[in-house]
Design a protein around this motif. Structure first.
Motif: not given
Ligand SMILES: [Zn+2]
Length: 448
Positions: A323-324, A350-353, A360-361, A444-446
Motif C-alpha cells: 500500500l502506498a 501489515e495490518f491488524v484486524v 490498523i496499520s 489471517l489472509d488479508l
C-alpha cells in the motif's frame, strides 16, 4: 549482488558475473537510464505506452495464460490497459507454467523465489538481462546520494555469513554483516567493527539498522565518522526508524522501493524522501479495494504494476500487496517528471484486524516509542480478528509488572476497545525469509 541473491542465480549467470560481457550489459542499461532521465513527460509517456503494448502483444502471442485470458486483444491506450484483469499472486503460485513465454528458452531465463508476505513462497522466472537492468537502475538511484561502484560499504541485509558475525564479499568489495546475530551481547562488537571499517555507505534492512541505531543511542555511542548514507530497502521503512537511524549514524537514510518480481522500482531523490517511480522500468497504478483507480493525491491504494521489459514471464497489472500514498506527478525539487509516492504504507498483511473489522496499520503503532525502552525486540501475532498477541524479548531492565502495564495501556489506546491484547515474554524472535524482520505475524489472509 549479495551472496544471498547469488545463491539463487543459475551457475551460468554466476560465471558471467564480473565478466566483461556482464558489465557491458550493465553499462548499456546505465546509458539508457541516464539518457531517459532527461526525457520530457511526453517522451516518457510515449515510451511507456510503446513498451506496454509490446509486452502485452508478446504475452498474448507467447504466454498461454494471457493467450486464453486476453483472446488476442492488445491495448491501444493506457485506458485499455487499465481495463485488463489484475494478476493475483495466487495465480503465480498455482499456474506458473502457463505464465512462462514459450519462445524464451530456459538458457535465457533464471528462476527466483521470494518468501512472500504470508510465508508462502512465490517463484517466478526472470530474463537473464534483468540482472543487468536491476543493477543499472539501482546504481542510478544510489548515485543521488553520492554512491559510486566499489565505495567502501557494510551490508546488513540478511546475507548468510558462514562463520562469525561478518565476512568480506570480494566480488562487491563490501563487508557483509549477519542480520541474524544482532543480540544485545553482540551489538558492541558490530559497532566496533563499523568504526574500524569506516564505511561510506551502510546497505541495510531498516529493521537491522534500527537495532544497531537504538543500541548506539542507548549507550551514548557517537555517530560513525565518514558515513554518508544508510541505504535502506526491502522492508517497509517506518518514519520512526528513519529518525532513529539518522540520529544514531549521523547520516542520511536513503530508501527505495522495489521487489523481486521486478515490476516497479523507485527511490528518493537528492532532496526529497518521496519515492520517485522510474517510468522507464514499470508502469504503476494505485487501486482501491474494489480495484478502481486511486488518483487523488494523498489517498492510499495498493500498488499494481506491469514490467515494461520482462519477456520470460511478463506480469501484467500485478497486485503487489503493498500500500502506498499517492504523491505529485513530478518532483518540484529535483525536476524529474516521475510519479511520486509520498510514502509506502506497508504491506496489506501489515495490518491488524479488530473484532468490528477495522484495520490498523503497523505504521500507526510507533515501534520506537519510549514505552519499549526496556524491550529488545517484539513482534505482534494475529490468528483471529479482534485478538492480537505481542511477543516481547525483554532487556535485563524489563519489569514484568511496570513495563507490562505501561505497554498494554499505551497500545490499547491505539488499538481500541474492539481488540484484545495479550503479552508474552520470550527469549528470542526468529527472523523470516532472507533475514527480514516483521513486526507482525499476520496469519489471517488479508487479501495479498
Ligand atoms: Zn525529486
Amino acid at each position: 549482488l549479495t551472496i544471498a541473491d547469488r545463491a539463487l542465480e543459475p551457475a551460468a549467470a554466476l560465471r558471467r558475473l564480473g565478466s566483461p560481457r556482464f558489465w557491458r550489459a550493465v553499462r548499456r542499461w546505465e546509458r539508457f537510464v541516464e539518457r531517459s532521465e532527461r526525457w520530457s513527460p511526453e517522451q516518457l509517456a510515449a515510451y511507456q505506452l510503446d513498451r506496454l503494448r509490446a509486452v502485452v502483444a508478446h504475452a498474448v502471442e507467447h504466454v498461454p495464460y494471457y493467450r486464453n485470458l486476453l483472446e488476442g486483444s492488445v491495448p491501444a491506450s493506457l485506458d485499455d490497459l487499465r481495463r485488463l484483469p489484475l494478476l493475483e499472486k495466487r495465480i503465480l503460485q498455482e499456474r506458473i507454467d502457463e505464465l512462462v513465454a514459450q519462445n524464451v528458452p530456459q538458457s535465457e531465463r533464471y528462476y527466483y523465489t521470494t518468501a512472500g508476505s504470508s510465508g508462502t513462497p512465490v517463484g517466478f522466472w526472470h530474463d537473464l538481462d534483468q540482472q543487468h537492468r536491476e543493477r543499472a537502475f539501482m546504481r542510478a538511484q544510489w548515485r543521488r546520494v553520492g554512491y559510486t561502484e566499489g565505495a567502501r560499504s557494510a551490508v546488513l541485509r540478511g546475507n548468510i555469513v558462514e562463520r562469525g558475525l561478518w565476512q568480506h564479499d570480494f566480488v562487491n568489495g563490501t563487508l557483509m554483516m549477519s542480520s541474524y546475530s544482532l543480540t544485545l551481547a553482540r551489538l558492541p562488537a558490530y559497532v566496533a567493527r563499523l568504526r574500524q571499517l569506516k564505511p561510506k555507505y551502510l546497505q541495510a534492512y531498516p529493521s537491522s539498522a534500527a537495532i544497531v541505531a537504538r543500541h548506539m543511542l542507548d549507550t551514548g555511542e557517537p555517530p560513525i565518522a565518514g558515513l554518508r548514507a544508510v541505504l535502506c530497502g526491502s522492508e517497509t521503512l517506518f518514519p520512526e526508524q528513519r529518525t532513529l537511524i539518522e540520529q544514531a549514524f549521523g547520516a542520511r537514510v536513503y530508501s527505495w522501493y522495489g521487489h523481486s518480481e521486478a515490476v516497479a522500482l523507485g527511490g528518493e531523490c537528492e532532496h526529497d524522501t518521496a519515492i520517485h517511480l522510474f517510468p522507464q522500468y514499470g508502469y504503476v497504478e494505485l487501486v482501491d479495494e474494489e480495484g478502481e483507480a486511486v488518483t487523488e493525491r494523498g489517498a492510499t491504494g495498493e500498488i499494481v504494476a506491469t514490467s515494461l521489459h520482462a519477456r520470460a514471464m511478463p506480469l501484467i497489472r500485478y497486485r503487489t500487496g503493498d500500500l502506498a500514498v499517492l504523491g505529485a506527478q513530478a518532483c518540484e525539487r529535483c525536476g524529474r517528471p516521475y510519479q511520486l509516492l509520498e510514502r509506502i504504507e506497508g504491506r496489506v498483511q501489515e495490518f491488524v484486524v479488530t473484532s468490528t473489522g477495522r484495520r490498523i496499520s503497523m505504521t500507526a503503532i510507533n515501534m520506537h516509542s519510549p514505552i519499549f525502552d526496556n524491550v529488545f525486540q517484539f513482534r505482534f501475532a494475529q490468528e483471529r480478528p479482534g485478538e492480537v498477541s505481542l511477543r516481547i524479548v525483554p532487556k535485563p531492565s524489563y519489569s514484568p509488572e511496570a513495563d507490562d502495564a505501561q505497554i498494554t495501556r499505551a497500545l490499547m489506546q491505539k488499538l481500541g476497545d474492539d481488540m484484545a491484547l495479550r503479552l508474552e515474554l520470550v527469549d528470542e524472535i526468529p527472523r523470516g525469509g532472507r533475514g527480514k524482520y516483521r513486526f507482525l505475524d499476520q496469519m489471517l489472509d488479508l487479501g495479498a
